[in-house]
Scaffold this motif. Structure first.
Motif, PDB file in Angstrom:
ATOM      1  N   ALA A  13     -13.209 -14.453   7.136  1.00 40.48           N
ATOM      2  CA  ALA A  13     -11.999 -14.339   7.721  1.00 40.48           C
ATOM      3  C   ALA A  13     -11.944 -12.879   8.499  1.00 40.48           C
ATOM      4  CB  ALA A  13     -10.918 -14.540   6.902  1.00 40.48           C
ATOM      5  N   ILE A  14     -12.624 -11.809   7.629  1.00 42.33           N
ATOM      6  CA  ILE A  14     -12.347 -10.578   8.293  1.00 42.33           C
ATOM      7  C   ILE A  14     -13.295 -10.458   9.476  1.00 42.33           C
ATOM      8  CG2 ILE A  14     -12.851  -8.029   7.777  1.00 42.33           C
ATOM      9  CD1 ILE A  14     -12.307  -8.570   4.553  1.00 42.33           C
ATOM     10  N   GLU A  15     -14.302 -10.825   9.340  1.00 38.04           N
ATOM     11  CA  GLU A  15     -15.222 -10.740  10.629  1.00 38.04           C
ATOM     12  C   GLU A  15     -14.608 -11.562  11.797  1.00 38.04           C
ATOM     13  OE1 GLU A  15     -17.302  -8.478  11.237  1.00 38.04           O
ATOM     14  OE2 GLU A  15     -18.365  -8.158   9.429  1.00 38.04           O
ATOM     15  N   LYS A  16     -14.137 -12.726  11.487  1.00 39.83           N
ATOM     16  CA  LYS A  16     -13.572 -13.598  12.666  1.00 39.83           C
ATOM     17  C   LYS A  16     -12.319 -12.964  13.371  1.00 39.83           C
ATOM     18  CE  LYS A  16     -12.125 -18.186  13.930  1.00 39.83           C
ATOM     19  NZ  LYS A  16     -11.814 -19.664  13.581  1.00 39.83           N
ATOM     20  N   THR A  17     -11.384 -12.731  12.324  1.00 39.07           N
ATOM     21  CA  THR A  17     -10.305 -12.014  12.899  1.00 39.07           C
ATOM     22  C   THR A  17     -10.516 -10.821  13.637  1.00 39.07           C
ATOM     23  OG1 THR A  17      -9.520 -11.203  10.892  1.00 39.07           O
ATOM     24  CG2 THR A  17      -8.703 -13.403  11.400  1.00 39.07           C
ATOM     25  N   PHE A  18     -11.336 -10.019  12.992  1.00 36.20           N
ATOM     26  CA  PHE A  18     -11.552  -8.720  13.729  1.00 36.20           C
ATOM     27  C   PHE A  18     -12.059  -8.851  15.096  1.00 36.20           C
ATOM     28  CE2 PHE A  18     -13.825  -4.904  14.754  1.00 36.20           C
ATOM     29  CZ  PHE A  18     -12.983  -3.893  14.613  1.00 36.20           C
ATOM     30  N   THR A  19     -13.265  -9.754  15.213  1.00 36.10           N
ATOM     31  CA  THR A  19     -14.071 -10.071  16.316  1.00 36.10           C
ATOM     32  C   THR A  19     -12.872 -10.499  17.537  1.00 36.10           C
ATOM     33  OG1 THR A  19     -16.150 -10.376  15.278  1.00 36.10           O
ATOM     34  CG2 THR A  19     -15.625 -11.154  17.191  1.00 36.10           C
ATOM     35  N   GLN A  20     -12.080 -11.396  16.974  1.00 29.81           N
ATOM     36  CA  GLN A  20     -11.022 -12.141  17.970  1.00 29.81           C
ATOM     37  C   GLN A  20     -10.213 -10.712  18.496  1.00 29.81           C
ATOM     38  OE1 GLN A  20      -9.629 -14.941  15.602  1.00 29.81           O
ATOM     39  NE2 GLN A  20     -10.760 -16.627  16.572  1.00 29.81           N
ATOM     40  N   LEU A  21      -9.603  -9.947  17.490  1.00 32.69           N
ATOM     41  CA  LEU A  21      -8.789  -9.015  18.041  1.00 32.69           C
ATOM     42  C   LEU A  21      -9.520  -7.910  18.932  1.00 32.69           C
ATOM     43  CD1 LEU A  21      -6.326  -7.334  17.870  1.00 32.69           C
ATOM     44  CD2 LEU A  21      -7.239  -6.336  15.552  1.00 32.69           C
ATOM     45  N   ASP A  22     -10.835  -7.489  18.485  1.00 29.42           N
ATOM     46  CA  ASP A  22     -11.639  -6.489  19.254  1.00 29.42           C
ATOM     47  C   ASP A  22     -11.716  -6.849  20.601  1.00 29.42           C
ATOM     48  OD1 ASP A  22     -12.844  -3.943  18.877  1.00 29.42           O
ATOM     49  OD2 ASP A  22     -14.681  -5.068  19.272  1.00 29.42           O
ATOM     50  N   LYS A  23     -11.775  -8.294  21.043  1.00 25.38           N
ATOM     51  CA  LYS A  23     -11.929  -8.742  22.342  1.00 25.38           C
ATOM     52  C   LYS A  23     -10.876  -8.631  23.030  1.00 25.38           C
ATOM     53  CE  LYS A  23     -15.930 -12.015  21.317  1.00 25.38           C
ATOM     54  NZ  LYS A  23     -16.140 -13.165  21.251  1.00 25.38           N
ATOM     55  N   ASP A  24      -9.618  -8.825  22.411  1.00 22.47           N
ATOM     56  CA  ASP A  24      -8.173  -8.794  23.037  1.00 22.47           C
ATOM     57  C   ASP A  24      -7.949  -7.232  23.289  1.00 22.47           C
ATOM     58  OD1 ASP A  24      -7.644 -11.251  23.506  1.00 22.47           O
ATOM     59  OD2 ASP A  24      -7.188 -11.544  21.336  1.00 22.47           O
ATOM     60  N   LEU A  25      -8.471  -6.263  22.385  1.00 23.22           N
ATOM     61  CA  LEU A  25      -8.058  -4.917  22.598  1.00 23.22           C
ATOM     62  C   LEU A  25      -9.025  -4.444  23.796  1.00 23.22           C
ATOM     63  CD1 LEU A  25      -7.950  -3.736  18.812  1.00 23.22           C
ATOM     64  CD2 LEU A  25      -5.925  -4.181  20.546  1.00 23.22           C
ATOM     65  N   ASP A  26     -10.159  -5.009  24.103  1.00 20.97           N
ATOM     66  CA  ASP A  26     -10.857  -4.551  25.104  1.00 20.97           C
ATOM     67  C   ASP A  26     -10.064  -4.881  26.577  1.00 20.97           C
ATOM     68  OD1 ASP A  26     -13.149  -3.807  23.712  1.00 20.97           O
ATOM     69  OD2 ASP A  26     -14.178  -5.929  24.127  1.00 20.97           O
ATOM     70  N   ARG A  27      -9.259  -5.896  26.483  1.00 23.94           N
ATOM     71  CA  ARG A  27      -8.353  -5.949  27.817  1.00 23.94           C
ATOM     72  C   ARG A  27      -7.106  -5.388  27.962  1.00 23.94           C
ATOM     73  NH1 ARG A  27      -6.752 -11.498  26.250  1.00 23.94           N
ATOM     74  NH2 ARG A  27      -5.611 -11.460  28.259  1.00 23.94           N
ATOM     75  N   VAL A  28      -6.962  -4.470  26.748  1.00 22.35           N
ATOM     76  CA  VAL A  28      -5.670  -3.521  27.143  1.00 22.35           C
ATOM     77  C   VAL A  28      -5.869  -2.460  28.081  1.00 22.35           C
ATOM     78  CG1 VAL A  28      -4.245  -1.860  26.159  1.00 22.35           C
ATOM     79  CG2 VAL A  28      -5.002  -3.730  24.747  1.00 22.35           C
ATOM     80  N   PRO A  29      -4.977  -2.618  29.355  1.00 28.37           N
ATOM     81  CA  PRO A  29      -5.268  -1.616  30.324  1.00 28.37           C
ATOM     82  C   PRO A  29      -5.490  -0.213  29.767  1.00 28.37           C
ATOM     83  CG  PRO A  29      -3.509  -3.143  31.010  1.00 28.37           C
ATOM     84  CD  PRO A  29      -4.021  -3.290  29.533  1.00 28.37           C
ATOM     85  N   ALA A  30      -6.082   0.762  30.095  1.00 32.87           N
ATOM     86  CA  ALA A  30      -6.230   2.201  29.768  1.00 32.87           C
ATOM     87  C   ALA A  30      -5.017   2.828  30.079  1.00 32.87           C
ATOM     88  CB  ALA A  30      -7.435   2.955  30.555  1.00 32.87           C
ATOM     89  N   ALA A  31      -4.202   2.635  31.058  1.00 32.93           N
ATOM     90  CA  ALA A  31      -2.766   3.280  31.344  1.00 32.93           C
ATOM     91  C   ALA A  31      -1.806   2.951  30.236  1.00 32.93           C
ATOM     92  CB  ALA A  31      -2.533   3.197  32.610  1.00 32.93           C
ATOM     93  N   ALA A  32      -1.966   1.719  29.644  1.00 32.02           N
ATOM     94  CA  ALA A  32      -0.920   1.113  28.777  1.00 32.02           C
ATOM     95  C   ALA A  32      -1.225   1.392  27.332  1.00 32.02           C
ATOM     96  CB  ALA A  32      -0.914  -0.329  28.928  1.00 32.02           C
TER      97      ALA A  32
END
Length: 167
Positions: A13-32
């Protein structure tokens, strides 16, 4: 995802939820990264994606502190020094402030490091130690770890994904 009930489930659960979150954090625009675009952890407040990552780092580090203090024979401080369970909004604000000058890259690195330390911690316990007996109140050690890792990762992912859809 079901609530973890075994060591293997918790690690997954830790690995799965973290990996999913990490991919979404990659999408956060630098300016935001420092723009207050998300609902805060205190009603009526807002926070930035960086604050959200700081919050996750704070809780991961809090779990590590609980375990370190117990290993050293020190008294428990739940949830944190000078904070009661009904004051978690204040604790969130503390976590934001502790990381207010950290860069996005630094925050992301700190979160990975904290998660990896949690994984190492969990691997050091047996299934029975994690889920056999209550560790804090009625909660097992594994459940307390899940409350402060995989569950907040999933919640944070939902917040980030909802916001990203508005861009």
């Amino acid at each position: 995802m079901a609530v973890p009930a075994t060591k293997d489930d918790l690690l997954a659960a830790i690995e799965k939820t973290f990996t999913q979150l990490d991919k979404d954090l990659d999408r956060v625009p630098a300016a935001a990264t420092r723009q207050a675009v998300l609902d805060g952890h205190v009603k009526g407040t807002t926070m930035s994606p960086a604050d959200l990552v700081a919050y996750l780092i704070g809780w991961n580090q809090q779990v590590l502190t609980w375990h370190r203090r117990r290993a050293e024979g020190l008294p428990d401080e739940f949830p944190a020094p000078d904070i009661k369970w009904n004051e978690l909004g204040q604790l969130a604000q503390r976590y934001y402030a502790e990381h207010e000058t950290d860069t996005w890259e630094s925050l992301r690195t700190q979160l990975v490091e904290a998660k990896n330390q949690i994984i190492t911690l969990v691997k050091g316990y047996s299934n029975d130690e994690l889920y056999g007996d209550p560790w804090y109140g009625k909660w097992t050690m594994g459940r307390m770890i899940s409350f402060n890792t995989s569950s907040p990762y999933a919640n944070a992912r939902g917040r980030i994904r909802a916001w990203l859809r508005t861009l």
